[in-house]
Design a protein around this motif. Structure first.
Motif, mmCIF file in Angstrom:
data_model
loop_
_atom_site.group_PDB
_atom_site.id
_atom_site.type_symbol
_atom_site.label_atom_id
_atom_site.label_comp_id
_atom_site.label_asym_id
_atom_site.label_seq_id
_atom_site.Cartn_x
_atom_site.Cartn_y
_atom_site.Cartn_z
ATOM 1 N N LEU A 178 -15.951 -44.022 21.356
ATOM 2 C CA LEU A 178 -16.710 -43.704 20.148
ATOM 3 C C LEU A 178 -16.707 -44.884 19.185
ATOM 4 O O LEU A 178 -17.755 -45.252 18.618
ATOM 5 N N LEU A 179 -15.548 -45.514 19.002
ATOM 6 C CA LEU A 179 -15.470 -46.672 18.115
ATOM 7 C C LEU A 179 -16.267 -47.848 18.668
ATOM 8 O O LEU A 179 -16.894 -48.594 17.903
ATOM 9 N N PHE A 180 -16.268 -48.007 19.983
ATOM 10 C CA PHE A 180 -17.082 -49.064 20.602
ATOM 11 C C PHE A 180 -18.562 -48.819 20.317
ATOM 12 O O PHE A 180 -19.307 -49.755 19.985
ATOM 13 N N ALA A 181 -18.998 -47.561 20.424
ATOM 14 C CA ALA A 181 -20.397 -47.234 20.135
ATOM 15 C C ALA A 181 -20.723 -47.470 18.662
ATOM 16 O O ALA A 181 -21.801 -47.995 18.329
ATOM 17 N N VAL A 182 -19.800 -47.099 17.789
ATOM 18 C CA VAL A 182 -20.020 -47.297 16.344
ATOM 19 C C VAL A 182 -20.154 -48.783 16.019
ATOM 20 O O VAL A 182 -20.928 -49.167 15.140
ATOM 21 N N MET A 183 -19.418 -49.619 16.734
ATOM 22 C CA MET A 183 -19.523 -51.066 16.521
ATOM 23 C C MET A 183 -20.870 -51.616 16.983
ATOM 24 O O MET A 183 -21.425 -52.533 16.361
ATOM 25 N N CYS A 184 -21.395 -51.073 18.062
ATOM 26 C CA CYS A 184 -22.601 -51.653 18.669
ATOM 27 C C CYS A 184 -23.899 -51.093 18.107
ATOM 28 O O CYS A 184 -24.925 -51.793 18.105
ATOM 29 N N VAL A 185 -23.891 -49.838 17.654
ATOM 30 C CA VAL A 185 -25.141 -49.198 17.203
ATOM 31 C C VAL A 185 -25.786 -49.938 16.029
ATOM 32 O O VAL A 185 -26.999 -50.192 16.046
ATOM 33 N N PRO A 186 -25.041 -50.298 14.968
ATOM 34 C CA PRO A 186 -25.697 -51.044 13.880
ATOM 35 C C PRO A 186 -26.323 -52.349 14.338
ATOM 36 O O PRO A 186 -27.398 -52.731 13.860
ATOM 37 N N ALA A 187 -25.664 -53.046 15.267
ATOM 38 C CA ALA A 187 -26.225 -54.291 15.788
ATOM 39 C C ALA A 187 -27.531 -54.020 16.526
ATOM 40 O O ALA A 187 -28.507 -54.775 16.381
ATOM 41 N N ALA A 188 -27.570 -52.946 17.310
ATOM 42 C CA ALA A 188 -28.793 -52.593 18.028
ATOM 43 C C ALA A 188 -29.921 -52.226 17.065
ATOM 44 O O ALA A 188 -31.091 -52.584 17.292
ATOM 45 N N ILE A 189 -29.575 -51.547 15.982
ATOM 46 C CA ILE A 189 -30.597 -51.180 14.983
ATOM 47 C C ILE A 189 -31.157 -52.429 14.315
ATOM 48 O O ILE A 189 -32.377 -52.557 14.119
ATOM 49 N N MET A 190 -30.278 -53.362 13.948
ATOM 50 C CA MET A 190 -30.736 -54.613 13.339
ATOM 51 C C MET A 190 -31.654 -55.385 14.276
ATOM 52 O O MET A 190 -32.679 -55.937 13.859
ATOM 53 N N VAL A 191 -31.312 -55.392 15.546
ATOM 54 C CA VAL A 191 -32.137 -56.091 16.531
ATOM 55 C C VAL A 191 -33.491 -55.427 16.651
ATOM 56 O O VAL A 191 -34.536 -56.109 16.690
ATOM 57 N N ALA A 192 -33.515 -54.100 16.696
ATOM 58 C CA ALA A 192 -34.789 -53.378 16.814
ATOM 59 C C ALA A 192 -35.683 -53.661 15.617
ATOM 60 O O ALA A 192 -36.896 -53.876 15.763
ATOM 61 N N VAL A 193 -35.095 -53.687 14.421
ATOM 62 C CA VAL A 193 -35.882 -53.975 13.214
ATOM 63 C C VAL A 193 -36.398 -55.402 13.238
ATOM 64 O O VAL A 193 -37.558 -55.673 12.896
ATOM 65 N N ALA A 194 -35.542 -56.340 13.657
ATOM 66 C CA ALA A 194 -35.942 -57.749 13.701
ATOM 67 C C ALA A 194 -37.072 -57.977 14.697
ATOM 68 O O ALA A 194 -38.023 -58.726 14.432
#
Length: 305
Positions: free
Chosen positions: A64-80
């Motif tokens: 769960l903590l691994f997912a929490v670390m990666c999800v914001p990065a994935a969102i930033m990438v999608a927006v970019a």
């Protein structure tokens, strides 16, 4: 005179008791030695840091903590990618600082899991009864937790880097910043793993270890940032802001990367250390890592007796 012997006891039906003298045979197979034992302990500890090879319940929190670390990065990438941005909204070196609460929670949960159970069930002397020494145990545990934390902190940076290339941002610029971010999280992983293991090795109670690690990480960061804010708002005391940052693991890493890795300081007003102060930050970071290793060695020399 004839001597009468007592009648032999009748054999019990189904009694197949036998005594076989097979003797003792020496082991003729390969002796893998300390290196193999150390690698096996490292692999087992690294897998255990993510609940692999353990119960399903043990996998929930680290995954769960691994997912929490990666999800914001994935969102930033999608927006970019969607907006065709020329720069990521958050730099590689700042990401771990922003997510420091998640990182602290991870090391607080996994450091006691790595060492407290061995202390509680008194299995440490059993390790040392094999061809493994105190240094092997400490190195394997230290390297395993540091590797697990590097995976935790490096994976979102990799997501950001791949996303930046998909968004057709500058390859050379993104590669340089990605490499700087990896160096920063590598130092963070070593420092946090060392501090977490030292605290967790003090008590065999996992709950106490978790609470102690969270307290050290949280209280030190809160106290340092509060003092930095007070010093900065005093105006004339803003020069003290970088020196105050030496007393918290999070601000220590922040100072190193803002001085030498192209990062921007998260301290109040963005007041980061100068190059000279940055050298002090690096020396303190390395000294804390070495001190953590030394304390673990001293602790397990006593436990292994």
């Amino acid at each position: 005179m004839a001597v009468e012997h007592p009648p032999a006891a009748p054999s019990t039906p189904g009694d197949q008791t036998r005594i076989h003298n097979i003797g003792y045979r020496s082991y003729d197979g390969p002796r893998l030695g300390r290196g193999y034992a150390r690698r096996s302990l490292y692999s087992q500890s690294l897998r255990g840091a993510y609940g692999l090879g353990r119960s399903a319940k043990s996998k929930v929190l680290p995954m769960l903590l691994f997912a929490v670390m990666c999800v914001p990065a994935a969102i930033m990438v999608a927006v970019a990618v969607a907006t065709k941005a020329h720069e990521l909204p958050l730099s590689y070196t700042r990401y771990a600082i922003v997510m420091q609460a998640v990182i602290s929670l991870y090391v607080a949960s996994q450091a006691p899991q790595s060492v407290s159970r061995d202390l509680r069930f008194k299995t440490v002397p059993l390790y040392f009864s094999r061809p493994i020494e105190t240094a092997d145990y400490v190195q394997a545990k230290f390297a395993a937790l540091a590797s697990a934390m590097f995976i935790l902190t490096g994976a979102p940076l990799l997501v950001m880097y791949i996303g930046s290339l998909l968004a057709k941002m500058g390859f050379a610029h993104q590669t340089k910043e990605f490499a700087q971010g990896l160096v920063a999280v590598a130092l963070l992983s070593l420092l946090f793993a060392g501090i977490g293991l030292v605290i967790a090795a003090v008590t065999p109670r996992r709950g106490f270890g978790i609470a102690a690690v969270i307290a050290v990480m949280t209280i030190s960061y809160g106290a340092v940032t509060t003092l930095q804010a007070i010093a900065y708002n005093q105006g004339g005391s803003s020069s003290a802001v970088p020196w105050i940052g030496l007393f918290s693991p999070v601000t220590l890493i922040d100072g190193v990367q803002s001085a030498f890795l192209g990062g921007t300081s998260a301290s109040p007003g963005g007041v980061g250390p100068s190059s000279g102060q940055g050298v002090v930050y690096v020396l303190v970071t390395l000294a804390l890592i070495a001190a953590a290793y030394g304390l673990l060695m001293r602790r397990y020399k006593k436990v292994g007796l």
